[in-house]
Write a protein that holds these residues in place. Structure first.
Motif, PDB file in Angstrom:
ATOM      1  N   ASP B  19       0.854  -1.191   0.000  1.00 28.31           N
ATOM      2  CA  ASP B  19       0.000   0.000   0.000  1.00 28.31           C
ATOM      3  C   ASP B  19       0.887   1.236   0.000  1.00 28.31           C
ATOM      4  N   GLY B  20       1.009   1.846  -1.159  1.00 28.83           N
ATOM      5  CA  GLY B  20       1.897   2.989  -1.334  1.00 28.83           C
ATOM      6  C   GLY B  20       1.445   4.242  -0.622  1.00 28.83           C
ATOM      7  N   ARG B  21       0.226   4.228  -0.101  1.00 28.84           N
ATOM      8  CA  ARG B  21      -0.270   5.420   0.601  1.00 28.84           C
ATOM      9  C   ARG B  21      -0.306   5.224   2.108  1.00 28.84           C
ATOM     10  N   ARG B  22       0.322   4.153   2.576  1.00 31.38           N
ATOM     11  CA  ARG B  22       0.413   3.940   4.009  1.00 31.38           C
ATOM     12  C   ARG B  22       0.990   5.171   4.689  1.00 31.38           C
TER      13      ARG B  22
END
Lengths: 146, 146
Positions: B19-22
DNA sequence: TTTGAAATGTTCGCGGT
DNA sequence: ACCGCGAACATTTCAAA
């Protein structure tokens, strides 16, 4: 199965492709909507499945995995598509598996540390599942959209 | 050209792939560091070029571009690698270009709306640059790591 | 490396078009 | 159905220790 995605949604998708961590405020300014409106649109794109996730882009060469290759695989006629993906995806060297129609049954994208590692990976693929033949192309360079 | 990336950095990369938006707070909790320490590590991974960017994952079929294919291209011996990438990447249907060593010179990943569109894309590729032959594989399904 | 505090971003209810 | 506003909450960012 297609859905309604308007021009602003496409703008948001383009902005997120360029930088997946962009803030809603920044996108709001670019598309001319309020922050809340942008968030609602992105949430909706996730809900309807257009956006399947966010991820980071990594330079694997910097991590020591600088060799990439595509291997075309042919399987016994009795081998199902699901079985092909399941067996190939188990190898950590396998970056992607494409089942295809044509001479080959699958195209495997491999990422390895060196040539010995590549050889080992291909050997493993040949042994796993009912592989009857392989053809490997070394990747010299690549360009990926965005 | 390889760099020092420790186990915690690898954990952070794995978390960001999923999840790159963590948030940094979430990652900090998972790896057992303070938020500031995590931010500094991620900043550093960007600076040294391990992280090249962040992006969104899109289900293109939902946008009406449900057909994918790989086309192998052979070029005249006089054609340089840079020229191949430059000409092929101009087509909006081209998702990726891999220059390869083997029978073919390039492997092109195409994404199109339908078969007529695919035909048009391949025709365009054949006309652009010094293409001497093509071989196309339709993608039936794909699996991509993470 | 952590802490702490200010700046910035996210999230959601509500009223308006 | 979609938008904007505003307020509460969370995260990011950076300076100082």
């Amino acid at each position: 199965m297609s859905v309604d995605v308007d021009a602003i949604d496409h703008s948001l998708l383009r902005l997120l492709r360029q930088d997946g961590r962009r803030t809603y405020s920044e996108m709001a300014e670019k598309v001319g909507l309020s922050v809340a409106a942008v968030k609602r649109r992105v949430d909706r794109l996730r809900e309807i499945g257009v956006i399947t996730g966010f991820t980071v882009e990594i330079d694997h060469a910097k991590l020591g995995w600088g060799i990439e290759a595509f291997t075309e695989l042919r399987y016994l006629g009795t081998t199902g598509v699901e079985e092909i993906v399941r067996s190939a995806s188990m190898l950590p060297e396998v970056q992607a598996v494409f089942t295809v129609a044509g001479e080959s049954d699958a195209l495997i994208w491999l990422r390895v540390r060196d040539m010995a590692h590549l050889k080992q990976g291909i050997d493993h693929l040949r042994r796993t599942g009912n592989v009857t033949g392989t053809k490997t192309m070394m990747i010299l360079g690549s360009w990926i959209r965005d």
